[in-house]
Design an enzyme around this catalytic site. Structure first.
Site, short mmCIF file in Angstrom:
data_model
loop_
_atom_site.label_atom_id
_atom_site.label_comp_id
_atom_site.label_asym_id
_atom_site.label_seq_id
_atom_site.Cartn_x
_atom_site.Cartn_y
_atom_site.Cartn_z
CB SER A 50 -0.90 0.02 1.24
OG SER A 50 -1.63 1.23 1.30
CE1 TYR A 74 -3.66 -1.86 5.40
CE2 TYR A 74 -3.19 0.40 4.76
CZ TYR A 74 -3.55 -0.89 4.42
OH TYR A 74 -3.79 -1.21 3.10
#
Length: 260
Positions: free
Chosen positions: A144, A155
């Site tokens: 990501s 995250y």
């Protein structure tokens, strides 16, 4: 934006797609099938069986990939069904909470890392003996560009780990004819999730924190928009295909110019 399929691109190829019940994973699995591949769809949600049913040469597995046992069972099931695996696409992960780091509890930090790092670690480990034995194969990880972003530090740490896995593992296994690559998606438009990742924003403060992510994502993109599921699937399937046979150890941002 219409989807362009490449007929026969995955003929005689067996592809395992994790997180295949919805979102990017579902789009990838459907594209691989449309392009001639045999596909094993893996997800913890029972919905994955419904997604697999209309696809030709498909197999579906429910598994908890946050554990090594779940990852091994998924790989073993695909091998039992198809006899080989040519490509593993690791798509499991996703932000559970959206808030400034000081508001995360230790348990929430652990949960974010467990969700978005360990499924990739475990499935890579589970599939490697098979790929090494057959002296070929491709692993495509989904990282990501949120490794540089607001309100998602745990995250971001997990996805940074996915990028590191990609670079380090590619160096180890190139000698066996195995490629390891990744995409780094940016913000992506998708239908509402059937199985939610987390509790969602409820208070005005939580909604404001989530809006900060949206605003930062669009601002960081040179194209000033979210991507589509088709745009993400196109990049993943390219890297998974023989068209990318001289690409390994790299992470391709698919985020409208945001490099993460």
């Amino acid at each position: 934006m219409s989807t362009r399929f490449f007929a026969g691109r995955f003929d005689d190829r067996v592809v395992v797609v994790t997180g295949a019940a919805q979102g990017i994973g579902r789009s990838v699995a459907e594209r691989v099938s449309a392009e001639g591949g045999s596909v094993a769809l893996v997800d913890r949600a029972e919905l994955v069986h419904d997604i697999a049913t209309p696809l030709e040469r498909s197999h579906s597995v429910t598994a908890d990939l946050e554990t090594f046992e779940g990852a091994q069972n998924a790989i073993d099931s695909a091998l039992e069904r198809f006899g080989r695996i040519d490509v593993l696409i690791n798509n499991v992960g996703g932000t559970i909470w959206a808030k400034p780091y000081e508001h995360y509890t230790p348990q929430q930090i652990q949960a974010e890392v467990t969700r978005s790092l360990f499924p990739t670690l475990w499935t890579c480990r589970a599939v490697l003996p098979h790929l090494i034995e057959q002296a070929s194969g491709t692993i495509v990880n989904v990282s990501s560009v949120a490794t540089r972003g607001v309100n998602r530090v745990p995250y971001a740490a997990a996805k940074g780990g996915v990028s590191a896995i990609t670079a380090a593992l590619a160096m180890e296994v190139a000698q066996y004819g195995i490629r390891v690559v990744a995409t780094a998606p940016g913000g992506t438009e998708a239908p509402p999730r059937v199985v939610a990742r987390g509790p969602g924003a409820e208070t005005d403060e939580e909604k404001a924190w989530y809006q900060q992510i949206v605003d930062q994502t669009v601002d960081s993109s040179l194209l000033k928009r979210y991507g589509t599921l088709d745009e993400q699937a196109a990049a993943i399937t390219f890297l998974a295909s023989e068209e990318a046979s001289y690409v390994t150890g790299t992470v391709l941002p698919v985020a409208g110019g945001d490099l993460g």
